[in-house]
Structure formats: structure tokens, C-alpha cells
Design a protein around this motif. Structure first.
Motif, PDB file in Angstrom:
ATOM      1  N   ASP A 399       0.845  -1.186   0.000  1.00 42.49           N
ATOM      2  CA  ASP A 399       0.000   0.000   0.000  1.00 42.49           C
ATOM      3  C   ASP A 399       0.885   1.243   0.000  1.00 42.49           C
ATOM      4  O   ASP A 399       1.780   1.374   0.846  1.00 42.49           O
ATOM      5  N   GLY A 401       0.381   3.938   1.136  1.00 39.59           N
ATOM      6  CA  GLY A 401       0.277   4.641   2.406  1.00 39.59           C
ATOM      7  C   GLY A 401       1.064   3.989   3.514  1.00 39.59           C
ATOM      8  O   GLY A 401       1.171   4.544   4.615  1.00 39.59           O
ATOM      9  N   ASP A 402       1.662   2.841   3.241  1.00 38.37           N
ATOM     10  CA  ASP A 402       2.473   2.139   4.238  1.00 38.37           C
ATOM     11  C   ASP A 402       3.746   2.935   4.523  1.00 38.37           C
ATOM     12  O   ASP A 402       4.351   3.541   3.631  1.00 38.37           O
ATOM     13  N   ASP A 403       4.140   2.920   5.789  1.00 35.57           N
ATOM     14  CA  ASP A 403       5.346   3.665   6.175  1.00 35.57           C
ATOM     15  C   ASP A 403       6.599   3.126   5.478  1.00 35.57           C
ATOM     16  O   ASP A 403       7.597   3.836   5.352  1.00 35.57           O
ATOM     17  N   TRP A 405       6.713   2.113   2.349  1.00 31.35           N
ATOM     18  CA  TRP A 405       6.601   2.282   0.890  1.00 31.35           C
ATOM     19  C   TRP A 405       7.764   3.114   0.334  1.00 31.35           C
ATOM     20  O   TRP A 405       8.417   2.738  -0.647  1.00 31.35           O
ATOM     21  N   GLU A 406       8.030   4.225   0.920  1.00 35.74           N
ATOM     22  CA  GLU A 406       9.056   5.129   0.396  1.00 35.74           C
ATOM     23  C   GLU A 406      10.427   4.467   0.393  1.00 35.74           C
ATOM     24  O   GLU A 406      11.189   4.569  -0.571  1.00 35.74           O
TER      25      GLU A 406
END
Length: 787
Positions: A399, A401-403, A405-406
Motif C-alpha cells: 500500500d 500509504g504504508d510507512d 513504501w518510500e
């Protein structure tokens, strides 16, 4: 031998004395001859230019040219013109050898075989040091600076492998340095004229100084005190290369034969370290997969590297309920000294000595003040999830929006790569389809091959070079796939650790340094991080087949011829596997996998010197034959048992002829001495002494005392050489007129002798064949009518 040539010999010999630490670096003494030959050729080149009267600049160029000739003949692999003139292909071969040598220095432990890249770097380094050493000692007359070159020759091997070198080898470099200083001082003092003792007694130039005994005792004391200090002062036993290798490639952890580099590079060449057993595993898992060590999620243009492991959770967080089979692995540590603990699958419990914690973002087991070097054995219980292809095909990705992800999708902006990824995933709609499309793009069916050597295609980005040349090893495959997935907005990261290894029996496995490996983890919503291995299985000892990501079969095209460092699918040395993907134990008498063969092939790739250097050596020796002949004649004349006023005078006349001093044959010895004194004013006393001795030899019934004539000849020789023009010096050295005249006289004498013998033989034959004449008066008496 004049002063400069004597200094050249001293410089070369003193440098050779500092080579003793190399005995601990290389196996045997095969390295000694090429290294000594290199020093000798550089010294000869510098001496020739000095004899021709050229300046330091041309002397340095000549010595550099001699080094290039040696490197071309020995390491040009036949690419040079006439084996001695380098061509572009020669420099390319040198570059490959240099890369191989650097990797071998980092990976291998001494003693190593004196071949390939290590030998090339050794010859190159010794050659450069020899040029500087000759320049300091002879050219610039600054012998104190020669201590830097001698120290370099001693410290480099000692720093690389302190455990393989002995402390007492310091003696010879120290003696060599003192020899250089003493010889230079003796030459300087001798240039002032004759030396005398305190009582006024004359000391010849060839005799030691009255202070020589004091100097020798001082030097002995200096060496003894230094060695005594070495036994008292504590020394650091870590080598220079070990310190340089710490954190190489951007990784913060140190690594060696018992660790893995936490860095997945996209450029460069890989040389596997010497194979050693790292771990021995006993497990009830019938088909164990890879052992995870480091997780790399920070991507730059050079490749993947790990972030700082937080290690904020203790080992109790591993204890969780699961419906999967739980396997137990008892792992014996043999040489591993990593700051992380290798783990199978998803660990549920861990029994390991020391203080260890879990990094929540990566699942890596990180030592909190502990290290694997302190762990002899540990036990881990784990599960090994195996999602089926249908589950992955239906799952989505991480997702946005998952921390996380970046951190797991960030990538450099490379427009060319974006176009490649877009074309490769054109027909892919889901995360799993994108993963399979990129894995298929990197497969052997698309022309990619496994190779320990890479090529520079001239692109600005290393990943573009890899994708264009289609050659690389596991780190490059893993880094390229993870980057391409991130380019397609799929969360991916690289993992480094150890492959399956080799089965010893039903439940016991051994993992060696050749089993270090890199692969990819892709995040799926639900299954979590799933393993994919884009590296061709034939290039990975202990490779495992994952049911959810079967490697595409090799197509009929394109056909790629394997290079000497590539492992083809038909390679009989590839690690055998069964239908389930397990690595089978090697057959008796067989090989243990491709890693061993590749290392052996790289280590034994060619002899350190091409056979052409033999003919080169003979060719280079030809110009020195007259000089050696002339020197032998001089030495024989001046030998104490042979030295007389006549032999000394013959040598003086030959010296005059060599240096172009014309002396008529009708001159008396005293007149000839006057001509020599005019040609060599600073040797007037020596010339007069030689002339007087020859006159006494001719006319005095008691003859002449030969004492001091040898020194007089040396003084005359040195003065004639000093005052001669450069061309005359060169001619006197390599084409001495006295030797030519002697050879011509011998030829003339032989011709005359042959002519005399031929004439006598002819007369005898004619006499034998001549018939006796008849006289018309045989029946007559005398004219006077007498009976």
C-alpha cells in the motif's frame, strides 16, 4: 667501472635486498626471476642513457620504456608488436589483470600463487619503485631519499600480510640503506683526490677509509638497537588491506573470508575468495532454502546498501503462533564473524549465546554488542512459507500509504531505464505479472549469462551497462531486478546471505565461502516478502528452485558463447540438483561446483611471463658482449698474480685507444705518458707513474715494482671517462676500439700465419713434383780440356 655505473649496481643490488618479505607472500620462488629481471633491465636502461650523456629526464623515460617492454613481454598475452611494443589490446589486457589482482589481494590469503593479476601488480610496483630508487641514488645523488623507496618495498608486503612475514627481514633493508649512504659518501670523498691517513700515508681509492671500521660498528649497533626495539614495542598485527577492506563498497560492516559484503554493486568484477567452510547445518527440513543475513533497501546509482539496523525488538518477538510446519536447524559456526546471524525462513525461536535483537523493518537478527565470532553454535526454529502462484497472482502490492513504501520503492531517475522497464512490463497488469516479466527479461532466454567479469558499455549508469552487455554475477542480477521492480512501482529489496550449500548426508549440509549469494524479495499484500532469484541457476552453487517463480527455460536464440569466466548451462561442473531443487552431494572424484573451477581458472590463467621474454633476454644481451669482454680483459690484466708494468702499460694504451687519444707507436713510454697526462690532466701523476714503470721495465735490469699501478690505472680510467664526450663514452663502453684492434690484429696474424703455411706447403708440393733437369755437357769434360 666508473662511479656512475658502480652507483647503478649498488642501487639495483640494494633494492633487491628488500625483496625478502615477498617470500612470505608468494608460493615458492618463481616470482624472484621476473622481479630481478625487471630491476636489472631498468638499471641497464638508466646506465645506458647516462653513458650517452643524457639528462635525468631522458634517463627516467628510458627506464620507464624498459618497464613497459617487460610488462608487454610478460603480461601482454601476445598482443604486443614483436611481443615487446604495447598496442591498445595490450593496455586492455593490463586493465583486466589489474582488476583481477586487486580482487585477489582482498580475497586471498598468503601465500598465493605467483601468477595472473597479483604478479602483474607486483612487477608494476617493483618497476616504479626501481625507477625512483635509481633516480634518487644515481641520477639526483640524493641517497637519503632512497630510504623512502626501500621502506616502500619493505612495508607493502609486511602491511598486506603481517602474519606471513618475519621481523628479522628488516635487517637486509637496513643494511641496504646503510650501504647506499656509505657508498655515496665514499664516492664524494674520493672525488676530492687521494686520501691520506693521519700519519700521511697514502690510501688508494680501492681501499676502505680509515674510518670504515668505526662506520661498520656504528651500523651494526644501529641495526641491533632497532631490532631490539621491535621486540619490545607492541605492533599492530592487522594488515593494511584488512583495514582498507573494512566497509568496502559503502558497507559499514567488515567482512573477509568468513563474512559477506553487505553491498550489491552494479559495476566491477567479482573474484570469489578462497573456498573455506563457513557453516555446518543439521536440519530436519528436507529442502532448506537460503540463509538470510543482510537486507539492502537503500538504492543509489551504484547499487543497494543496508540502512542502519535499529534492532529495537528482543528475541521474544519471534515467538508467535503459526499453522505451518516448524523446522529446527542446528548451525555450527566455523569461521563466520559477521555482526548479523544467518537465519532460515521466518524464525519463531532462536537459542544463541550473547545479546541479539531483531530489526523490525527487515527481520534481520542484529548483535547488540555481540558478534558471530563469539558464537560457536546456535539453534533456530523456523517456518518456510511457500505461497503458490495463484495466491501471488491474485495478491496486490504494498500500500503506498504504508510507512515502508518510500524506503522500498525509492530509486534514481534514469529515463533510459524507465523506457526499458515500460517495454518489458507492457503486457503486465498485476504485481506478480510485473515480477515475472522482469525476471523473464533478465533470464538466459533473453541472452543474459552468468559471468564473474563485466564490461563497460560506455553508459553513464552502471545498470545500463549491465542491461546492455547482459553479463554479470548474482549481486548485479539482484540489484538490477530490484531496481527495475521499483521503477515499475513494486516494493522490492535485495537480500545477501548464503545459498543452500552442499548436502553431506540426509540432514547435514555444509556452506562455504563460495555459497555467498544475493537475491530479491518482493512485497505482496498478504504473503508479505517473497523470495525471487533472477541469477541463472547454473551460476549459483547450491541454487534453489522456487515453485512460484520457475526460471524461464533457455530459448534457441540468442546463442551466446561462454567466456572463460562464464558458466554455461551445459557446464559439467555446475552443482547438481534433484527434481525438488535440492543440491546433490558431489560424486567421488568429481568437482564441488563451478566456484572452484572458476577460481582455479582465474588463478592459473597463464604463466607470469610469456615465453617471448627468453628471446628478448638474449637479444638485450648482445650489445653488452663487447663491454663484458673488454671488462674481462681489464680484470685479468689487473689481477695481482698477472699485474706487471707491461700489462699495466698495455691496459693504459688500450684505454687511450678506447677514448680516442692518439699515441704514435714510435713514442717512448715517457712521451706517451705525457700525451695521456695532457688528455687527463687530473690523472697526470697516474700517467707519469705508468710511463716511468714501463721505462724501468724495458731498460732497468731490476725491472719495475707493480705496486700502485692498479690504482693509477683506475685513476686514469676515471679521468678519461669523465672528460670524454658523450658519444666517445658510449663508443668506449659498447664498441671499444682496443678490442676491435685486437680482434683485427688477431685476424691479420691468423691470415699471415695461414698464408705462410700455405706458401710452405705449396713449395714442398712443387719441389716434390719438379723433375730433375738434364745437362747438355754431361759427357763433356771441362772447357779447358782437362779430364
Amino acid at each position: 667501472m666508473n662511479g656512475q655505473r658502480h652507483a647503478t649496481v649498488v642501487a639495483a643490488a640494494s633494492l633487491a635486498l628488500t625483496l625478502t618479505p615477498l617470500i612470505g607472500i608468494f608460493e615458492g620462488l618463481g616470482w624472484a626471476f621476473p622481479v630481478m629481471l625487471t630491476i636489472a633491465m631498468i638499471a641497464v636502461a638508466g646506465s645506458l642513457m647516462r653513458a650517452a650523456g643524457r639528462g635525468q629526464g631522458l634517463q627516467t623515460l628510458a627506464m620507464a620504456a624498459a618497464l613497459v617492454v617487460v610488462l608487454t613481454a610478460g603480461f601482454g598475452d601476445g598482443t604486443g608488436l614483436l611481443f615487446i611494443v604495447p598496442l591498445p589490446a595490450t593496455f586492455e589486457n593490463w586493465g583486466l589483470l589489474a582488476q583481477e589482482g586487486v580482487q585477489s589481494i582482498i580475497a586471498n590469503t598468503p601465500p598465493v600463487e605467483a601468477t595472473g593479476g597479483i604478479m602483474f601488480l607486483t612487477i608494476l610496483g617493483v618497476g616504479v619503485v626501481a625507477i625512483l630508487h635509481d633516480m634518487f641514488v644515481v641520477g639526483l645523488r640524493t641517497p637519503a631519499l632512497a630510504g623512502l623507496t626501500l621502506l616502500t618495498m619493505y612495508l607493502v608486503p609486511v602491511s598486506v600480510a603481517p602474519e606471513a612475514t618475519a621481523w628479522f627481514w628488516f635487517i637486509l633493508p637496513a643494511v641496504a640503506y646503510l650501504w647506499i649512504l656509505g657508498d655515496d659518501n665514499l664516492r664524494r670523498v674520493s672525488s676530492f683526490g687521494h686520501r691520506f691517513t693521519g700519519t700521511g700515508q697514502l690510501v688508494g681509492r680501492s681501499f676502505p677509509s680509515p674510518l670504515a671500521r668505526t662506520a661498520r660498528w656504528s651500523a651494526t649497533g644501529f641495526v641491533a638497537v632497532t631490532l631490539l626495539g621491535l621486540t619490545v614495542v607492541p605492533a599492530d598485527t592487522s594488515g593494511l588491506i584488512d583495514n582498507v577492506a573494512d566497509g568496502i563498497g559503502g558497507g559499514s560492516e567488515s567482512y573477509g573470508l568468513g563474512d559477506v559484503n553487505p553491498w550489491a554493486q552494479l559495476s566491477g568484477s567479482l573474484t570469489r575468495p578462497e573456498e573455506v567452510d563457513v557453516l555446518r547445518v543439521t536440519t530436519d527440513d528436507p529442502n532448506p532454502r537460503y540463509l538470510k543475513m543482510h537486507v539492502l533497501d537503500e538504492l543509489t546509482s551504484d547499487g543497494f546498501a543496508p540502512n542502519e539496523y535499529d534492532g529495537t525488538e528482543d528475541l521474544d518477538s519471534l515467538d508467535r503462533d503459526t499453522n505451518l510446519n516448524v523446522y529446527t536447524a542446528d548451525i555450527e559456526n566455523l569461521v563466520l564473524e559477521a555482526p548479523v546471524a544467518p537465519m532460515y525462513g521466518d524464525p519463531v525461536s532462536l537459542d544463541i549465546p550473547g545479546d541479539w535483537r531483531v530489526d523490525p523493518d527487515t527481520g534481520v537478527i542484529v548483535g547488540d554488542g555481540s558478534d558471530m565470532g563469539d558464537v560457536a553454535r546456535y539453534e533456530v526454529q523456523y517456518t518456510d512459507p511457500a505461497p503458490d502462484a495463484e495466491t501471488l497472482a491474485a495478491a496486490g502490492g504494498m500500500d503506498p500509504g504504508d510507512d515502508r513504501w518510500e524506503a522500498n520503492t525509492a530509486h534514481p531517475d534514469v529515463p533510459e531505464l524507465s523506457e526499458i522497464v515500460a517495454a518489458a512490463t507492457e503486457d503486465a497488469g498485476t504485481v506478480h505479472e510485473k515480477v515475472l516479466a522482469i525476471q523473464r527479461f533478465l533470464s538466459v532466454s533473453n541472452g543474459f549469462t552468468y559471468s564473474l567479469e563485466t564490461e563497460d558499455a560506455g553508459n553513464d549508469e552502471a545498470i545500463l551497462d549491465f542491461l546492455e552487455t547482459k553479463r554479470g554475477y548474482c549481486q548485479q542480477y539482484a540489484a538490477a531486478m530490484a531496481w527495475m521492480l521499483r521503477e515499475a512501482d513494486v516494493a522490492a529489496r535485495v537480500v545477501v546471505g548464503l545459498s543452500q550449500g552442499t548436502r553431506l548426508d540426509g540432514s547435514e549440509w555444509v556452506l562455504t565461502s563460495h555459497d555467498y549469494h544475493a537475491w530479491v524479495e518482493v512485497y505482496y499484500d498478504g504473503p508479505g516478502w517473497v523470495t525471487f532469484d533472477p541469477t541463472p541457476a547454473t551460476g549459483v552453487p547450491g541454487s534453489v528452485t522456487f515453485p512460484w517463480a520457475t526460471e524461464p527455460a533457455e530459448g534457441e536464440d540468442p546463442v551466446v558463447e561462454p567466456s572463460e569466466n562464464e558458466v554455461s548451462p551445459e557446464d559439467p561442473t555446475a552443482a547438481p540438483t534433484d527434481a525438488s531443487g535440492q543440491t546433490l552431494p558431489p560424486e567421488e572424484g568429481g568437482t564441488e561446483g563451478p566456484g572452484t573451477d572458476e577460481t582455479d581458472a582465474a588463478g592459473g590463467a597463464g604463466l607470469p611471463f610469456h615465453p617471448a621474454w627468453l628471446s628478448l633476454l638474449l637479444l638485450l644481451a648482445v650489445p653488452f658482449v663487447p663491454a663484458l669482454w673488454r671488462g674481462a680483459v681489464r680484470k685479468r690484466r689487473l689481477k695481482t698474480a698477472n699485474l706487471t708494468a707491461a700489462t699495466a702499460w698495455d691496459e693504459a694504451m688500450d684505454l687511450a685507444m678506447d677514448y680516442g687519444v692518439s699515441i704514435p707507436e714510435s713514442y717512448t713510454p715517457r712521451q706517451a705518458a705525457g700525451v695521456l697526462a695532457t688528455a687527463a690532466p687530473d690523472a697526470r701523476e697516474a700517467a707519469n707513474a705508468l710511463g716511468s714503470a714501463m721505462a724501468l721495465h724495458r731498460y732497468s735490469p731490476r725491472g719495475a715494482d707493480p705496486g700502485g699501478l692498479a690504482d693509477a690505472l683506475r685513476d686514469l680510467y676515471a679521468e678519461l671517462d669523465r672528460r670524454a664526450e658523450p658519444r666517445a663514452k658510449y663508443r668506449a663502453m659498447f664498441w671499444p676500439a682496443s678490442l676491435i684492434a685486437r680482434f683485427s690484429a688477431d685476424r691479420a696474424e691468423q691470415s699471415a700465419r695461414m698464408a705462410r703455411r700455405s706458401a710452405r706447403t705449396s713449395d714442398r708440393v712443387k719441389s716434390a713434383l719438379r723433375r730433375r733437369r738434364r745437362s747438355n755437357n754431361r759427357d763433356r769434360h771441362g772447357v779447358g780440356g782437362r779430364a
